[in-house]
Design a protein around this motif. Structure first.
Motif: not given
Length: 428
Positions: A160-170, A200-208, A284-292
């Motif tokens: 029952x949790x909505x998917x993350x969006x481009x504006x989702x914070x950590x 790459x995840x650390x890099x994304x966090x640092x770049x922000x 088997x479950x549907x996988x989608x791409x979301x931004x960090x």
């Protein structure tokens, strides 16, 4: 017992690489023959082998042998082969290693083939420069991608949790992780994978935060306080059960098959956009791409569009022109493009993208849309990582694991990481 690559193995391979010139190059028979080496999943191997068969039909008399490994096993194998004078003719090369291999003389310059064998005039100039070191071209980009979060949509829906969006914070993502874990819809299941050791995840966090992994002159670009804050954020997520515990994360060999998402232990994982095809192939479950996630609602995002990987030609190849011809076929032939899709990233060739678009399936279109739709979340491509960047990545994994298992606290982890990376880069 799960096999885990040791830093000693990579260091040994790197030491051998330094002395590879002392070995005699391998001898070829009169028959035209190419050896390929790449990392990736079975899905990637199947596509690559089909393209090789196409190339052989178009070039009678050419024999092609290919081999693939997982990411962690790939680099020690390549270093060993290069050191022994037995490097493959065509080498899949990563943005973080191309400087190191080029400067050690392991790769053949490709400039003399431009416009004749290599017809990459319709590539983005930035991506061509991404394969250049010290003014010479050593790698042809096989596609563009960006880092991404792989999300199991069914697991989110069950909880029952909505998917993350481009504006989702950590902070918000961590709460989502807690909700999924607490929902208990799947046994031993958690909301998030532990990304503390994912560079790459650390890099994304640092770049922000206005920082980076490395400076343009090859030094570390963040400090111990940054490292401490990063590890503390993940430590809190482990304590809150937002992400998997240390023993589960330790199973991850940083490939698709062993990620917590694919092992059925978490609803998310962290990868690159082109890997969606491979993730969906074994889930088997549907996988989608979301931004960090963002560090704050007003953050600009830390993504960038990068060469997913390159094909390089070995400096020891007996027929580098044939190797370059194969690379050109791989990135420019329309039939090859239909086989490859976007599994290695969005094609760099404008003509190939145009020809490929109508034939893309849902996954292919999703990857294409993700990379092209990052918008303000994407910034400039950073300089190629310096020599030692591969070892620095292993240092992050090692320190992150020590923090996760309680051998170091977050502050000690930040200090250990910065000290270790600084020493690695100082050796050049």
């Amino acid at each position: 017992m799960t096999h885990r690559i040791s830093r000693r193995t990579v260091l040994a391979g790197g030491a051998a690489l330094l002395s590879y010139a002392a070995f005699a190059p391998r001898a070829f028979s009169q028959e035209a023959r190419l050896r390929l080496l790449w990392w990736g999943s079975q899905t990637r191997a199947d596509r690559t082998n089909k393209v090789s068969e196409l190339f052989k039909k178009a070039n009678p008399g050419v024999d092609i042998n290919g081999e693939f490994l997982g990411w962690s096993d790939y680099w020690p194998r390549l270093a060993t082969q290069v050191a022994g004078g037995n490097a493959p003719d065509v080498i899949q090369m990563d943005y973080r290693y191309i400087v190191e291999y080029a400067r050690r003389g392991a790769l053949a310059p490709l400039d003399s083939y431009l416009g004749s064998v290599l017809k990459v005039e319709d590539f983005d100039e930035v991506q061509i420069k991404g394969g250049s070191v010290d003014g010479k071209l050593y790698g042809i980009s096989l596609g563009a991608n960006s880092t991404a979060m792989m999300v199991n949509t069914v697991a989110f829906e069950e909880a029952g949790v909505d998917l993350p969006t481009p504006s989702t914070t950590w902070e918000e993502l961590a709460r989502m992780g807690v909700e999924i874990t607490k929902a208990g819809k799947r046994k031993g299941y958690y909301g998030l994978s532990d990304g503390s050791g994912v560079e790459p995840l650390l890099e994304n966090w640092l770049r922000q935060r206005g920082k980076a992994l490395f400076t343009a002159d090859g030094k570390i670009a963040y400090d111990a306080n940054d490292g401490a804050e990063w590890f503390a954020m993940w430590q809190k997520m482990r304590e809150d059960k937002a992400c998997v515990p240390a023993d589960i994360q330790a199973l991850d060999q940083f490939n698709i098959e062993t990620s917590p998402l694919s092992l059925g232990k978490a609803a998310t994982s962290y990868a690159h956009s082109n890997q969606l095809v491979g993730y969906q192939a074994i889930n088997k479950d549907k996988i989608v791409l979301k931004s960090h996630a963002l560090i704050s609602k007003d953050a600009k995002g830390g993504h960038y569009r990068k060469p997913s990987m390159f094909f390089s030609v070995s400096a020891k190849s007996s027929d580098p022109e044939l190797g370059a011809k194969y690379v050109n076929f791989f990135v420019k032939d329309p039939e090859a493009a239909k086989i490859l899709g976007v599994e290695r990233g969005v094609p760099e060739s404008a003509s190939v993208r145009e020809a490929l678009a109508p034939s893309l399936d849902e996954l292919g279109r999703a990857a294409l849309d993700y990379v092209s739709g990052l918008g303000a979340l994407a910034g400039d491509l950073p300089p190629p990582p310096p020599s030692g960047a591969g070892e620095a990545e292993l240092a992050l994994r090692s320190v992150a694991e020590q923090v996760a298992f309680g051998q170091l606290d977050a502050k000690q982890g930040g200090e250990a990481l910065v000290n270790e990376v600084t020493q690695i880069l100082s050796r050049g």
